[in-house]
Motif scaffolding. Structure first.
Motif, short mmCIF file in Angstrom:
data_model
loop_
_atom_site.label_atom_id
_atom_site.label_comp_id
_atom_site.label_asym_id
_atom_site.label_seq_id
_atom_site.Cartn_x
_atom_site.Cartn_y
_atom_site.Cartn_z
N ILE A 8 -36.59 33.99 59.47
CA ILE A 8 -37.66 34.60 58.56
C ILE A 8 -37.40 36.12 58.66
CG2 ILE A 8 -40.13 34.72 57.99
CD1 ILE A 8 -40.69 32.22 59.89
N ASN A 9 -37.67 36.63 57.15
CA ASN A 9 -37.69 38.13 57.35
C ASN A 9 -38.40 38.27 55.77
OD1 ASN A 9 -37.30 41.19 56.49
ND2 ASN A 9 -36.30 41.08 58.64
N LEU A 10 -39.31 39.21 55.65
CA LEU A 10 -39.98 39.47 54.64
C LEU A 10 -39.10 40.33 53.46
CD1 LEU A 10 -43.85 39.92 55.58
CD2 LEU A 10 -42.39 37.85 55.09
N LYS A 11 -38.13 40.80 54.23
CA LYS A 11 -37.19 41.51 53.39
C LYS A 11 -35.79 40.88 53.02
CE LYS A 11 -36.08 45.78 53.72
NZ LYS A 11 -35.58 47.02 54.58
N VAL A 14 -31.20 41.54 54.64
CA VAL A 14 -31.09 41.84 55.89
C VAL A 14 -30.07 40.86 56.95
CG1 VAL A 14 -33.40 42.66 56.02
CG2 VAL A 14 -32.97 40.16 56.72
N GLY A 15 -29.36 39.89 56.19
CA GLY A 15 -28.37 39.27 56.77
C GLY A 15 -29.12 37.96 57.53
N LYS A 16 -30.36 37.51 57.04
CA LYS A 16 -30.80 36.39 57.31
C LYS A 16 -30.34 35.20 57.31
CE LYS A 16 -34.18 35.12 54.44
NZ LYS A 16 -33.46 34.03 53.94
N LEU A 148 -43.74 34.79 52.76
CA LEU A 148 -44.71 33.76 53.69
C LEU A 148 -45.52 33.00 52.69
CD1 LEU A 148 -45.47 35.78 56.86
CD2 LEU A 148 -43.97 33.77 56.55
N GLY A 149 -44.80 32.39 51.67
CA GLY A 149 -45.67 31.69 50.63
C GLY A 149 -45.47 30.01 50.92
N ILE A 176 -41.69 43.36 61.05
CA ILE A 176 -41.81 42.51 62.19
C ILE A 176 -43.07 42.13 62.23
CG2 ILE A 176 -41.12 42.54 64.55
CD1 ILE A 176 -38.35 43.96 63.99
N SER A 177 -44.03 43.21 62.62
CA SER A 177 -45.29 43.12 63.23
C SER A 177 -46.14 42.29 61.97
CB SER A 177 -46.07 44.58 63.22
OG SER A 177 -45.44 45.11 64.11
N LEU A 178 -45.84 42.45 60.84
CA LEU A 178 -46.57 41.38 59.76
C LEU A 178 -46.18 40.32 59.79
CD1 LEU A 178 -48.26 41.70 57.24
CD2 LEU A 178 -46.17 42.19 55.89
N ILE A 179 -44.79 39.99 60.10
CA ILE A 179 -44.34 38.62 60.18
C ILE A 179 -45.24 37.95 61.48
CG2 ILE A 179 -42.52 37.10 60.72
CD1 ILE A 179 -40.63 39.03 59.18
N LEU A 180 -44.99 38.57 62.53
CA LEU A 180 -45.69 37.76 63.73
C LEU A 180 -47.17 37.65 63.57
CD1 LEU A 180 -43.07 38.94 64.97
CD2 LEU A 180 -44.16 39.82 67.01
#
Length: 281
Positions: A8-11, A14-16, A148-149, A176-180
């Protein structure tokens, strides 16, 4: 016991997907049975493992994740999980794929409305569908959309762990903080969700830049130091070009012709070994 892990990453960018696909491919070559679930409507994981023609066949026969969600919305039964999973993709025995579809974009905003029409919560659709096939795999790796839909929550809901691949820059550090925080909030509302953070992986690292070096140093010495992977995924053109062959790095003919192939393969192997240590076998 099957380990299910969401990436997961909101951006975006990023290579996810690259991280997900290459860890999955390496796990399979190590003898594990692995399923990649591509929840992202951008279908990057799908086209990294199968070609356009094969995807079109899946779509025309109603066997993509778009059809899974669409069936629930419309009360139809076109999707069949046993037919949808593609086995031994990318010339790798033990690596399977549940493909995505760009058409997911068309219905993603309607998925929360499913609660008023179906007998299942809109965040439990994927979990119900794969319940009977989970035992066939050692690892299920889920490539989530950059949000995070409702679609991403389907992955989070069934995962034991999540991994955050991130470029080591200022904006990613904030994300990162937002995801956590968002995932912890979801766990408080859905008590059956037991997901834990497996770690943060630095991706597309350019060791020549002070920003990347300073951000990695800061995160490795802060509150999140224990959850930051020791191994990084540096920026490599050979890795970025591998999907041209609809293959992950280790079986890409294009990648194998690059002078850094063996060095990059070792990097991916070390990253995968650490992944196994963090999430278990």
């Amino acid at each position: 016991m099957t380990k299910t892990v969401s990436f997961i990453n909101l951006k975006g960018g990023v290579g996810k997907t690259t991280t997900t696909v290459n860890i999955a491919a390496t796990l399979a070559t190590d003898g594990y049975k692995v399923l990649v679930i591509d929840l992202d409507p951008q279908t990057n994981a799908t086209v990294s493992l199968i070609d356009q023609e094969e995807w079109q066949e899946r779509h025309d026969s109603g066997q993509t994740l778009y059809h899974m969600f669409n069936d629930m919305l419309k009360g139809e039964s076109q999707f069949d999980i046993d037919k949808a999973i593609l086995q031994d993709v990318a010339d790798i025995e033990g690596l399977d794929l549940l493909p995505s579809s760009i058409h997911l974009v068309e219905i993603q905003d309607d998925i929360p409305d499913m609660d008023n029409k179906a007998y299942v919560s809109h965040v439990d659709v994927l979990g119900n569908i794969i319940e009977n096939i989970k035992v066939d795999y050692d690892y299920i790796l889920i490539d989530c959309p950059p949000n995070l839909g409702a679609i991403t929550l389907n992955g989070i809901s069934i995962s034991d762990f999540y991994v955050v691949p991130t470029v080591p820059d200022i904006l990613s550090k904030i994300g990162i903080s937002l995801i956590l925080n968002r995932i912890n909030s979801f766990k408080k509302r859905k008590h059956s969700c037991k997901i834990d953070l497996a770690g943060i992986i630095f991706t597309k690292v350019d060791y020549r830049t002070n920003l990347h070096k300073s951000t990695m140093t800061e995160l490795r010495s802060g509150d999140n130091s224990e959850v930051v992977f020791e191994n990084d995924f540096p920026q490599r053109i050979s890795v970025a070009e591998a999907p041209v062959d609809s293959r992950p790095f280790i079986t890409s003919a294009t990648a194998k012709r690059k002078s850094d192939f063996q060095d990059t393969k070792n990097i991916i192997t070390n990253l995968t070994d650490e992944f196994v240590r963090r999430v278990g076998v």
